[in-house]
Design a protein around this motif. Structure first.
Motif, short mmCIF file in Angstrom:
data_model
loop_
_atom_site.label_atom_id
_atom_site.label_comp_id
_atom_site.label_asym_id
_atom_site.label_seq_id
_atom_site.Cartn_x
_atom_site.Cartn_y
_atom_site.Cartn_z
N LEU A 128 0.86 -1.17 0.00
CA LEU A 128 0.00 0.00 0.00
C LEU A 128 0.90 1.23 0.00
CD1 LEU A 128 -2.89 1.18 0.26
CD2 LEU A 128 -2.57 1.12 2.74
N GLN A 129 1.01 1.87 -1.15
CA GLN A 129 2.04 2.90 -1.36
C GLN A 129 3.40 2.27 -1.03
OE1 GLN A 129 0.97 6.76 0.30
NE2 GLN A 129 -1.18 6.46 -0.23
N GLU A 130 4.10 2.77 -0.01
CA GLU A 130 5.40 2.19 0.33
C GLU A 130 5.33 1.27 1.53
OE1 GLU A 130 8.01 2.51 -1.67
OE2 GLU A 130 6.61 3.62 -2.93
N ALA A 131 4.14 1.02 2.05
CA ALA A 131 3.99 0.18 3.24
C ALA A 131 3.54 -1.22 2.86
CB ALA A 131 2.97 0.80 4.20
N LEU A 132 3.96 -2.20 3.66
CA LEU A 132 3.51 -3.58 3.51
C LEU A 132 2.46 -3.87 4.57
CD1 LEU A 132 6.88 -5.45 2.83
CD2 LEU A 132 5.13 -4.77 1.18
N VAL A 133 1.40 -4.53 4.15
CA VAL A 133 0.26 -4.84 5.04
C VAL A 133 -0.10 -6.31 4.86
CG1 VAL A 133 -2.16 -4.34 5.54
CG2 VAL A 133 -0.63 -2.47 4.90
N ASN A 134 -0.33 -6.99 5.98
CA ASN A 134 -0.79 -8.38 5.95
C ASN A 134 -2.31 -8.44 6.01
OD1 ASN A 134 1.91 -9.38 6.12
ND2 ASN A 134 1.85 -9.12 8.34
N ILE A 135 -2.89 -9.21 5.10
CA ILE A 135 -4.34 -9.41 5.12
C ILE A 135 -4.60 -10.90 5.24
CG2 ILE A 135 -6.50 -9.13 3.85
CD1 ILE A 135 -5.17 -6.70 2.50
N TYR A 136 -5.25 -11.29 6.32
CA TYR A 136 -5.59 -12.68 6.56
C TYR A 136 -7.07 -12.89 6.27
CZ TYR A 136 -1.09 -12.89 8.97
OH TYR A 136 0.26 -12.84 9.27
N VAL A 137 -7.40 -14.09 5.79
CA VAL A 137 -8.80 -14.42 5.54
C VAL A 137 -9.10 -15.74 6.23
CG1 VAL A 137 -8.30 -15.60 3.36
CG2 VAL A 137 -10.60 -14.73 3.78
N ALA A 138 -10.25 -15.81 6.88
CA ALA A 138 -10.65 -17.03 7.58
C ALA A 138 -12.16 -17.06 7.74
CB ALA A 138 -9.97 -17.11 8.96
N ARG A 139 -12.69 -18.26 7.70
CA ARG A 139 -14.11 -18.48 8.01
C ARG A 139 -14.16 -19.27 9.30
NH1 ARG A 139 -18.71 -21.92 6.74
NH2 ARG A 139 -20.56 -20.59 6.52
N LEU A 140 -14.36 -18.54 10.40
CA LEU A 140 -14.36 -19.15 11.73
C LEU A 140 -15.80 -19.49 12.11
CD1 LEU A 140 -11.68 -16.92 13.48
CD2 LEU A 140 -11.38 -19.00 12.14
N ARG A 141 -16.31 -20.50 11.43
CA ARG A 141 -17.70 -20.93 11.61
C ARG A 141 -17.72 -22.46 11.53
NH1 ARG A 141 -22.40 -18.21 11.63
NH2 ARG A 141 -21.46 -16.23 10.99
N PRO A 142 -17.21 -23.12 12.59
CA PRO A 142 -17.05 -24.57 12.53
C PRO A 142 -18.39 -25.31 12.60
CG PRO A 142 -16.54 -23.77 14.72
CD PRO A 142 -16.77 -22.55 13.87
N ASP A 143 -18.34 -26.58 12.26
CA ASP A 143 -19.52 -27.45 12.33
C ASP A 143 -19.09 -28.77 12.98
OD1 ASP A 143 -21.99 -28.62 11.99
OD2 ASP A 143 -21.66 -29.11 9.87
N PRO A 144 -19.52 -29.03 14.21
CA PRO A 144 -20.52 -28.29 14.99
C PRO A 144 -19.96 -27.00 15.57
CG PRO A 144 -19.64 -30.10 16.29
CD PRO A 144 -19.06 -30.26 14.92
N ASP A 145 -20.84 -26.03 15.73
CA ASP A 145 -20.42 -24.71 16.20
C ASP A 145 -20.47 -24.69 17.72
OD1 ASP A 145 -19.69 -22.09 16.35
OD2 ASP A 145 -21.64 -21.28 15.75
N GLU A 146 -19.42 -25.27 18.31
CA GLU A 146 -19.32 -25.35 19.76
C GLU A 146 -18.24 -24.39 20.25
OE1 GLU A 146 -18.46 -29.43 20.38
OE2 GLU A 146 -20.51 -30.10 19.94
N PRO A 147 -18.40 -23.81 21.45
CA PRO A 147 -17.41 -22.84 21.94
C PRO A 147 -15.98 -23.35 21.93
CG PRO A 147 -19.37 -22.80 23.32
CD PRO A 147 -19.54 -23.95 22.37
N THR A 148 -15.77 -24.62 22.36
CA THR A 148 -14.40 -25.13 22.42
C THR A 148 -13.80 -25.26 21.02
OG1 THR A 148 -15.30 -27.39 22.48
CG2 THR A 148 -14.74 -26.35 24.59
N VAL A 149 -14.62 -25.65 20.04
CA VAL A 149 -14.13 -25.78 18.67
C VAL A 149 -13.81 -24.40 18.09
CG1 VAL A 149 -14.64 -26.65 16.36
CG2 VAL A 149 -15.48 -27.89 18.37
N ARG A 150 -14.71 -23.43 18.32
CA ARG A 150 -14.47 -22.06 17.86
C ARG A 150 -13.17 -21.51 18.43
NH1 ARG A 150 -19.95 -20.87 19.21
NH2 ARG A 150 -19.20 -19.71 21.00
#
Length: 262
Positions: A128-150
């Motif tokens: 971005l111009q002269e700067a480097l930026v990290n962009i992460y992508v994730a779908r944090l929606r597990p199946d089954p959607d249990e708190p410990t799994v999330r």
């Protein structure tokens, strides 16, 4: 009569323009191939008008090499990285896609390892111009959607970010099944771009409206400031009522002056 334009104080003082990053996180319209073909040109026009720098597409299905997110990238002249835990030999592969019109200097993929299941997260390092930026992508929606799994899934992601960020400004574009309080507590240093989580910005799901916090961009408050938020939506079909089909959001972020550059 000729007039001389009045320069802003920043321009008079020779200060550089702010470094703004527009990042979208969205889902494609659901439906079969014929429905997608009917709506994809509309979506292409919407994205050409909004001009995000990076687009994170959630819940992408790639069938026999055909990838609708990468089709959009080709038409937009963006790069496309498909992020999946499925092996290349699998006929139908599920994952996310990262589209960028900014130069990409590095990319990566990792598996998140909740017990009994796998999902994938991706990373782009963009300029971005002269700067480097990290962009992460994730779908944090597990199946089954249990708190410990999330929590296991989120912990894996945060560990990977810590190992790969190199101290550069970082953000996460994703879909989150945790509620806002859990999401914020499990991702220290990051803040949701959606300041009003109660606003419905999530797209329709195949099984109804997705729950939890939903689609958002989490940014490091030590490196970014929020400059605005807008929905990504398709126009309503002719003759129907309503405000169109919401697909996700675009967050505009300003890179702080003290952010690290390389």
């Amino acid at each position: 009569m000729l007039t001389t334009p009045v320069l802003s104080a920043d321009a008079r003082q020779g200060e550089p323009a702010p470094r703004l990053l527009k990042i979208a996180t969205l889902e494609l319209p659901v439906g079969d191939d014929s429905e997608w073909e009917q709506r994809r040109d509309q979506l292409l026009q919407v994205l050409e008008g909004l001009q995000p720098d990076v687009i994170a597409v959630q819940r992408v299905q790639q069938s026999q090499g055909r990838n609708p997110a990468c089709w959009l990238a080709t038409r937009l002249r963006y790069s496309c990285d498909f992020v999946t835990a499925d092996p290349p030999s699998q006929r139908l592969r599920h994952g996310s896609a990262m589209l960028s019109r900014l130069p990409v200097s590095e990319d990566g993929v990792t598996l998140l390892h909740p017990p009994g299941q796998f999902s994938a997260a991706g990373m782009l390092r963009v300029k971005l111009q002269e700067a480097l930026v990290n962009i992460y992508v994730a779908r944090l929606r597990p199946d089954p959607d249990e708190p410990t799994v999330r929590q296991h899934q989120t912990s894996d992601l945060m560990t990977w970010i810590g190992a790969t960020s190199d101290g550069l400004p970082s953000l996460i574009a994703g879909d989150f099944s945790a509620d806002t309080e859990e999401l914020v507590s499990s991702s220290p240093g990051f803040q949701p771009a959606r300041k009003n989580p109660g606003e419905r910005v999530d797209p329709p799901s195949l099984v109804g409206v997705a729950g939890g916090h939903g689609l958002d961009v989490l940014f490091q408050v030590s490196h970014f400031a929020s400059q605005g938020l807008q929905p990504v939506k398709l126009p309503a079909p002719e003759g129907s009522e309503g405000g169109g089909v919401r697909l996700g959001i675009i967050a505009t972020l300003r890179l702080q002056d003290q952010a690290a550059t390389r």
